[in-house]
Design a protein around this motif. Structure first.
Motif, mmCIF file in Angstrom:
data_model
loop_
_atom_site.group_PDB
_atom_site.id
_atom_site.type_symbol
_atom_site.label_atom_id
_atom_site.label_comp_id
_atom_site.label_asym_id
_atom_site.label_seq_id
_atom_site.Cartn_x
_atom_site.Cartn_y
_atom_site.Cartn_z
ATOM 1 N N LYS A 9 -22.557 -31.901 1.157
ATOM 2 C CA LYS A 9 -21.594 -32.674 2.052
ATOM 3 C C LYS A 9 -21.348 -32.217 3.345
ATOM 4 C CE LYS A 9 -18.540 -34.141 -1.904
ATOM 5 N NZ LYS A 9 -18.835 -33.513 -2.727
ATOM 6 N N SER A 10 -22.565 -30.995 3.573
ATOM 7 C CA SER A 10 -22.204 -30.814 4.921
ATOM 8 C C SER A 10 -23.909 -31.136 5.470
ATOM 9 C CB SER A 10 -21.952 -29.346 5.099
ATOM 10 O OG SER A 10 -20.898 -28.816 4.905
ATOM 11 N N PRO A 11 -24.033 -31.299 6.891
ATOM 12 C CA PRO A 11 -25.355 -31.541 7.463
ATOM 13 C C PRO A 11 -26.246 -30.189 7.015
ATOM 14 C CG PRO A 11 -23.820 -31.518 9.323
ATOM 15 C CD PRO A 11 -22.972 -31.310 7.866
ATOM 16 N N LYS A 16 -30.827 -19.657 11.645
ATOM 17 C CA LYS A 16 -29.865 -19.225 12.586
ATOM 18 C C LYS A 16 -28.282 -19.438 12.193
ATOM 19 C CE LYS A 16 -28.289 -18.694 17.471
ATOM 20 N NZ LYS A 16 -28.607 -19.011 18.765
ATOM 21 N N ASN A 17 -28.133 -20.964 12.075
ATOM 22 C CA ASN A 17 -26.694 -21.143 11.933
ATOM 23 C C ASN A 17 -26.358 -20.880 10.392
ATOM 24 O OD1 ASN A 17 -25.838 -22.358 14.360
ATOM 25 N ND2 ASN A 17 -26.822 -24.253 13.837
ATOM 26 N N ALA A 18 -27.210 -20.976 9.695
ATOM 27 C CA ALA A 18 -27.013 -20.737 8.047
ATOM 28 C C ALA A 18 -26.534 -19.186 8.103
ATOM 29 C CB ALA A 18 -28.222 -20.950 7.135
ATOM 30 N N VAL A 19 -27.193 -18.329 9.002
ATOM 31 C CA VAL A 19 -26.976 -16.952 8.726
ATOM 32 C C VAL A 19 -25.744 -16.727 9.565
ATOM 33 C CG1 VAL A 19 -27.670 -14.600 9.676
ATOM 34 C CG2 VAL A 19 -29.522 -16.253 8.802
ATOM 35 N N ILE A 20 -25.400 -17.234 10.528
ATOM 36 C CA ILE A 20 -24.302 -16.823 11.193
ATOM 37 C C ILE A 20 -22.980 -17.608 10.155
ATOM 38 C CG2 ILE A 20 -22.735 -17.484 13.072
ATOM 39 C CD1 ILE A 20 -25.418 -17.454 14.900
ATOM 40 N N GLN A 21 -23.087 -18.746 10.025
ATOM 41 C CA GLN A 21 -22.068 -19.372 8.961
ATOM 42 C C GLN A 21 -21.770 -18.514 7.632
ATOM 43 O OE1 GLN A 21 -22.312 -23.506 8.540
ATOM 44 N NE2 GLN A 21 -22.933 -24.091 10.556
ATOM 45 N N GLY A 22 -22.877 -18.144 6.963
ATOM 46 C CA GLY A 22 -22.849 -17.670 5.620
ATOM 47 C C GLY A 22 -22.712 -18.868 4.676
ATOM 48 N N LYS A 25 -19.665 -25.578 5.631
ATOM 49 C CA LYS A 25 -18.220 -25.924 5.629
ATOM 50 C C LYS A 25 -17.829 -26.567 4.371
ATOM 51 C CE LYS A 25 -16.794 -25.482 10.032
ATOM 52 N NZ LYS A 25 -17.243 -24.044 9.869
ATOM 53 N N ASP A 26 -18.548 -27.142 3.489
ATOM 54 C CA ASP A 26 -18.203 -28.108 2.414
ATOM 55 C C ASP A 26 -18.104 -26.998 1.259
ATOM 56 O OD1 ASP A 26 -20.864 -27.276 1.849
ATOM 57 O OD2 ASP A 26 -21.578 -29.533 1.436
ATOM 58 N N ARG A 27 -18.146 -25.458 1.664
ATOM 59 C CA ARG A 27 -18.152 -24.452 0.747
ATOM 60 C C ARG A 27 -19.379 -24.273 -0.116
ATOM 61 N NH1 ARG A 27 -11.962 -22.918 -1.256
ATOM 62 N NH2 ARG A 27 -13.239 -21.011 -1.610
ATOM 63 N N GLY A 28 -20.520 -24.973 0.105
ATOM 64 C CA GLY A 28 -21.579 -25.036 -0.591
ATOM 65 C C GLY A 28 -22.551 -23.721 0.112
ATOM 66 N N ILE A 29 -23.410 -23.128 -0.821
ATOM 67 C CA ILE A 29 -24.201 -21.873 -0.384
ATOM 68 C C ILE A 29 -25.527 -22.965 0.171
ATOM 69 C CG2 ILE A 29 -23.143 -20.287 -1.708
ATOM 70 C CD1 ILE A 29 -25.336 -20.228 -3.692
ATOM 71 N N PHE A 199 -12.623 -18.211 5.160
ATOM 72 C CA PHE A 199 -13.894 -19.007 5.851
ATOM 73 C C PHE A 199 -13.377 -20.599 6.304
ATOM 74 C CE2 PHE A 199 -16.873 -15.833 4.522
ATOM 75 C CZ PHE A 199 -17.435 -15.552 5.836
ATOM 76 N N LEU A 200 -12.483 -20.980 5.235
ATOM 77 C CA LEU A 200 -12.186 -22.211 5.620
ATOM 78 C C LEU A 200 -10.651 -22.443 6.384
ATOM 79 C CD1 LEU A 200 -13.012 -23.625 2.060
ATOM 80 C CD2 LEU A 200 -14.279 -23.853 4.398
ATOM 81 N N ASP A 201 -10.219 -21.112 6.678
ATOM 82 C CA ASP A 201 -8.823 -21.166 7.105
ATOM 83 C C ASP A 201 -8.806 -21.731 8.810
ATOM 84 O OD1 ASP A 201 -6.313 -20.815 8.108
ATOM 85 O OD2 ASP A 201 -5.953 -19.209 6.592
ATOM 86 N N GLU A 202 -8.503 -22.882 9.220
ATOM 87 C CA GLU A 202 -8.570 -23.044 10.363
ATOM 88 C C GLU A 202 -7.747 -22.342 11.252
ATOM 89 O OE1 GLU A 202 -9.653 -26.930 11.491
ATOM 90 O OE2 GLU A 202 -11.153 -26.587 9.785
ATOM 91 N N ASP A 203 -6.505 -21.815 11.000
ATOM 92 C CA ASP A 203 -5.832 -20.650 11.692
ATOM 93 C C ASP A 203 -6.504 -19.666 12.269
ATOM 94 O OD1 ASP A 203 -3.882 -22.639 11.017
ATOM 95 O OD2 ASP A 203 -3.197 -21.342 9.490
ATOM 96 N N ILE A 204 -7.675 -19.212 11.602
ATOM 97 C CA ILE A 204 -8.360 -18.082 12.149
ATOM 98 C C ILE A 204 -9.342 -18.417 13.074
ATOM 99 C CG2 ILE A 204 -9.694 -16.025 11.422
ATOM 100 C CD1 ILE A 204 -8.303 -16.328 8.534
ATOM 101 N N LYS A 205 -9.055 -17.766 14.052
ATOM 102 C CA LYS A 205 -9.901 -18.109 15.377
ATOM 103 C C LYS A 205 -11.251 -17.348 15.549
ATOM 104 C CE LYS A 205 -7.308 -21.493 16.383
ATOM 105 N NZ LYS A 205 -7.519 -22.821 15.569
ATOM 106 N N ARG A 206 -11.301 -16.181 14.730
ATOM 107 C CA ARG A 206 -12.271 -15.473 14.915
ATOM 108 C C ARG A 206 -13.805 -16.078 14.239
ATOM 109 N NH1 ARG A 206 -11.793 -9.100 13.112
ATOM 110 N NH2 ARG A 206 -9.515 -8.768 13.224
#
Ligand SMILES: *Cc1c(COP(=O)(O)O)cnc(C)c1O
Length: 427
Positions: A9-11, A16-22, A25-29, A199-206
């Protein structure tokens, strides 16, 4: 190389992005879009290559042009800085010792590789990255050590209180600098769930990233040692069966990737303790994750193994195909201790509880005359000192890597719920 999310469900995204994001966004690996086998010549002539060259050949397609060749070779050299000896314990069984790295667990390989990739990708970035990681024991130490002092990277480690060994706890709570340990009132699955929620918590700005084996840069380098073992064992002319003590199933999944790259491996055995979600799935055909149960092989106390979805993908979600190349068996603590005694009695070899579970898997698989079994010895016995010394009539000598941390003072922040973690991350 691009990667897709296994939740679809995510593009798709870059290495690089996969390493940085872990996690997507759809919680898939993430999973690589393509897997191209290495040339038959390379595999046939593998003994002519150094371990560094082999590792480079194995990983280069997954990185693509996102890290320059020379830099990638440098990263590999830093990562593979110790040996991976095979020690024969039976006529047809050897232990592949993965514990000669800085924290004496196989996770040193993935942690070091990932730390260096992340440092490379973040080198021109002003903003710090926070690596958030849940550990059932060994990940924490390996990640803490791999990332210690990495510029622009903070590491936050969650571990279940009272459920990791003393040595493991010291390895992740005593380093200081950019490493913070959070002691969670709960089990490993609680830690993992909190990390996923953060990871999905939008309040966390880090900027958060993970260093669990869901991260492709932690997971993929684990292919290397299957190649190294094959290089040593090719001359036996036997078909190889690998038994991998499994928790989150990242290590065994990397072995299957190596097989996809053309490495001749006959069969895989995923050996587990009583956390038997996968063995049950193979029998019942229904995947039912369960809460984890505590055992003496605690690095495998996982009730919902996060990499199993990658294994299913590697077999196109075909259960019958999976079963023909892959078995999974579960063993109790009692069987594990009996086996530690048996291995020691027969050969004098001191196996840690995880290695003993791996050995049991080979016995249950029942090797044929044309087969040779390798179990992965995923941790040095000193990492599970209490269990080893109460089970075997031995005194384990403390290696230098451990002496360095064992008398240092533990520093950890107690965390009871996700809200505590969130408050910490919002500071
Ligand atoms: C992490 C770990 C395992 C399990 O590895 P997975 O890749 O999670 O299956 C097994 N043994 C030891 C000692 C570990 O630290």
């Amino acid at each position: 190389m691009n990667y897709y999310s296994l939740h679809h469900k995510s593009p798709n995204t870059s290495f690089k992005n996969a390493v940085i994001q872990g996690l997507a966004k759809d919680r898939g690996i993430y999973f690589p879009e393509n897997i191209t086998p290495l040339s038959k010549d390379f595999i046939a002539n593998i003994t002519e290559y150094t371990n560094h060259e082999i590792a480079y050949e194995a990983i280069k397609q997954f990185v693509g042009d996102e890290i320059p060749t020379e830099k990638l070779k440098e990263i590999i050299k830093e990562t593979i800085s110790f040996d991976f000896p095979l020690v024969k314990v039976d006529d047809n069984i050897a232990s592949l010792e993965l514990f000669h790295g800085p924290t004496m667990a196989f996770k040193d390989v993935g942690a070091k590789f990932m730390a260096q990739c992340l440092a490379y990708f973040n080198k021109d970035n002003e903003e710090e990255v926070t690596v958030l990681v849940a550990t059932s024991g060994d990940t924490g130490g390996a990640v803490a050590n791999g990332f210690l002092g990495a510029k622009g990277v903070n590491v936050v480690i969650l571990y279940p209180s009272g459920k990791v060994s003393n040595v493991q706890e010291k390895q992740l709570t005593t380093l200081g600098q950019n490493i913070t340990a959070l002691e969670v009132d709960g089990v490993f699955d609680d830690c993992q769930e909190m990390v996923k929620t953060a990871f999905l918590d939008e309040d966390i700005k880090r900027t958060l990233t993970s260093a669990n084996s869901i991260n492709i840069a932690r997971w993929l380098p684990q292919m290397f040692y299957f190649f190294f073992a094959y290089k040593e064992l090719q001359k036996t002319n036997k078909e190889l069966v690998f038994s991998v003590p499994s928790g989150n199933f990242g290590n065994i999944c990397a072995g299957i990737m190596a097989q996809k790259l053309g490495l001749p491996i006959k069969h895989f055995v995923a050996s587990t303790n009583i956390n038997d979600t996968v063995p049950n799935y193979l029998v019942a055909g229904v995947y039912s994750p369960k809460p984890s149960k505590a055992t003496i092989s605690n690095a495998m106390d996982v009730g919902n193994p996060s990499n199993f979805i990658r294994i299913r993908e590697l077999f196109n979600n075909d259960l019958e195909a999976l079963k023909s190349a892959f078995s999974s068996y579960s063993f109790s603590d009692e069987e594990t201790r009996e086996t530690m005694k048996k291995i020691y009695g027969d050969s004098g070899y001191v196996a840690d509880p995880h290695g003993a579970v791996g050995y049991l898997g080979l016995k249950k698989y029942n090797l044929q005359a044309n087969e040779f079994g390798v179990f992965l010895e995923t941790a040095h016995p000193v990492k599970f000192l209490d269990v080893v010394e109460e089970t075997l009539p031995v005194k384990v000598a403390i290696p230098v890597q451990i002496q360095k941390v064992i008398n240092n003072k533990k520093v950890a922040i107690k965390v009871a719920s996700y809200e505590d973690l969130k408050a910490f991350l919002m500071k």
